[in-house]
Design an enzyme around this catalytic site. Sequence first.
Site, PDB file in Angstrom:
ATOM      1  N   ARG B  12       0.819  -1.226   0.000  1.00 41.46           N
ATOM      2  CA  ARG B  12       0.000   0.000   0.000  1.00 41.46           C
ATOM      3  C   ARG B  12       0.847   1.268   0.000  1.00 41.46           C
ATOM      4  NH1 ARG B  12      -5.609  -0.937  -0.888  1.00 41.46           N
ATOM      5  NH2 ARG B  12      -5.643  -3.193  -0.740  1.00 41.46           N
ATOM      6  N   SER B  13       1.917   1.233  -0.766  1.00 40.66           N
ATOM      7  CA  SER B  13       2.756   2.427  -0.858  1.00 40.66           C
ATOM      8  C   SER B  13       2.525   3.179  -2.163  1.00 40.66           C
ATOM      9  CB  SER B  13       4.237   2.043  -0.737  1.00 40.66           C
ATOM     10  OG  SER B  13       4.620   1.240  -1.840  1.00 40.66           O
ATOM     11  N   GLY B  14       1.578   2.703  -2.977  1.00 41.46           N
ATOM     12  CA  GLY B  14       1.269   3.407  -4.212  1.00 41.46           C
ATOM     13  C   GLY B  14       2.034   2.905  -5.429  1.00 41.46           C
ATOM     14  N   LYS B  15       2.619   1.710  -5.326  1.00 46.21           N
ATOM     15  CA  LYS B  15       3.401   1.156  -6.440  1.00 46.21           C
ATOM     16  C   LYS B  15       2.572   0.988  -7.703  1.00 46.21           C
ATOM     17  CE  LYS B  15       4.040  -2.759  -4.424  1.00 46.21           C
ATOM     18  NZ  LYS B  15       3.279  -2.557  -3.185  1.00 46.21           N
ATOM     19  N   SER B  16       1.415   0.320  -7.563  1.00 47.61           N
ATOM     20  CA  SER B  16       0.628  -0.003  -8.757  1.00 47.61           C
ATOM     21  C   SER B  16       0.107   1.251  -9.442  1.00 47.61           C
ATOM     22  CB  SER B  16      -0.538  -0.931  -8.390  1.00 47.61           C
ATOM     23  OG  SER B  16      -0.038  -2.207  -8.025  1.00 47.61           O
ATOM     24  N   ALA B  34      -1.235  -9.666 -15.358  1.00 46.84           N
ATOM     25  CA  ALA B  34      -1.486  -9.945 -13.945  1.00 46.84           C
ATOM     26  C   ALA B  34      -0.892 -11.295 -13.582  1.00 46.84           C
ATOM     27  CB  ALA B  34      -2.986  -9.939 -13.673  1.00 46.84           C
ATOM     28  N   HIS B  50      -8.051  -3.271  -7.968  1.00 44.42           N
ATOM     29  CA  HIS B  50      -7.051  -2.821  -8.939  1.00 44.42           C
ATOM     30  C   HIS B  50      -7.671  -2.683 -10.333  1.00 44.42           C
ATOM     31  CE1 HIS B  50      -2.877  -3.605  -6.956  1.00 44.42           C
ATOM     32  NE2 HIS B  50      -3.702  -3.066  -6.099  1.00 44.42           N
ATOM     33  N   ARG B  53      -9.878   0.339 -10.860  1.00 44.51           N
ATOM     34  CA  ARG B  53      -9.148   1.593 -10.989  1.00 44.51           C
ATOM     35  C   ARG B  53      -8.588   1.777 -12.397  1.00 44.51           C
ATOM     36  NH1 ARG B  53      -4.772   1.534  -7.004  1.00 44.51           N
ATOM     37  NH2 ARG B  53      -3.731   0.359  -8.619  1.00 44.51           N
TER      38      ARG B  53
END
Lengths: 168, 168, 168
Positions: B12-16, B34, B50, B53
């Site tokens: 949950r650090s914003g990688k994707s 995927a 995911h 989004r």
Amino acid sequence: MSKTILVTGGARSGKSALAESMTLGLGRPAVYIATATIWDDEMAARVAEHKARRGPEWHTVQEPLDLVGALAASDGQGPRLVDCLTLWLTNLMLGEHDWRAAGQALCAALPEQTSPVVFVTNEVGLGIVPDNALARAFRDAAGTINQWVAAASDEVWFTVAGLPMKVK
Amino acid sequence: MSKTILVTGGARSGKSALAESMTLGLGRPAVYIATATIWDDEMAARVAEHKARRGPEWHTVQEPLDLVGALAASDGQGPRLVDCLTLWLTNLMLGEHDWRAAGQALCAALPEQTSPVVFVTNEVGLGIVPDNALARAFRDAAGTINQWVAAASDEVWFTVAGLPMKVK
Amino acid sequence: MSKTILVTGGARSGKSALAESMTLGLGRPAVYIATATIWDDEMAARVAEHKARRGPEWHTVQEPLDLVGALAASDGQGPRLVDCLTLWLTNLMLGEHDWRAAGQALCAALPEQTSPVVFVTNEVGLGIVPDNALARAFRDAAGTINQWVAAASDEVWFTVAGLPMKVK
């Protein structure tokens, strides 16, 4: 709108000391908003150690849940240091409050502040995936809160071995 | 040889989100490869979130193991986002495949690509040493794969609280 | 006073390889001060892998506890690489030595060195809070030692996926 700063990092990486120094650099005296709830001796010892380091330039407020209220009440009294968001999230989740709503309300309140706010938070998502679902839910929530507050902040710092790395 | 980018960070650090934005910046439409295999409701919820989004500019391919094949099959169809190497490694290890050989084959295939490739991966080695030997072996393998792909990449980014730090 | 460098990072993030390269860049031959005590096959394999990578330009010394003595004994023989502080701390704590006193003595000895010293250490505080008190005490101690040595160092590097990020 006043300045908002987020200081993040691992355990014992120097987050609080850096954030205290930054807060005093924005004005004196300053307001320390402690989110810790003291539930055992280990936590009591840690809180006492932090308080002894701070000294007399700080007015301390304890607020485990209502950060929006604590910011409203202390606005105009000097820069505020919120230490820390991770314990606040822990309190929200243990009390079965809606942490998403609380996080969004916190971010929505930041543009209204006239005195600066410095937040301390923890990085908890850089280890092996935890075995239990509660710990996984917590680290997901912690990462989400960190992203929201970072997006709402003017500066973001990541501490490593007591030293600051500028992220934003 | 086309551009290769690695985006790494904690849970949950914003990688994707960063990797998706970078991939679309390299061309549209894009191919989402995927590696997730859906084995429980928690994973299903994360995959659905995911996918919601991403939206219609993405063609989605599911490939839990054969990344070299998936890259060969999608080359020329636009930039590819591989999300993520850590789940791919999990699949390799659970299936008792030779992850070292697979990792080396993946890196050897990168110079042949004509369309860009963006990889997402996880940092899992920054916590306390895990109690069980399997978790230790996994984090050693994950760190090794990350090093190999980083060495083969043109850019490497480390995400903290949703923000990118440039590593290479 | 000679140069002091600290290289920190997660498991398998390329710390040792970077530190070895930096040490040889400061002079050849170099002294490798290993703090590992070999208590099982997993550790033996890791030590053997590290030693095979290093080659003949290194003189190896094994010192699990007395780093001040090992630095004094090797001063003038070339740059020293201490790999690593986290295992040293483990040895101190398992032997019930006073790690705070040992850490302060180490930092106090650094200004006396005439040959450079490169330290490797681990970041262990970026995961979920560990369940057991001993692991929490260890990660607090590790973070504290890292802060002390970083403050006493001329350069500090944080490795991610085999790549160095300059912290100081």
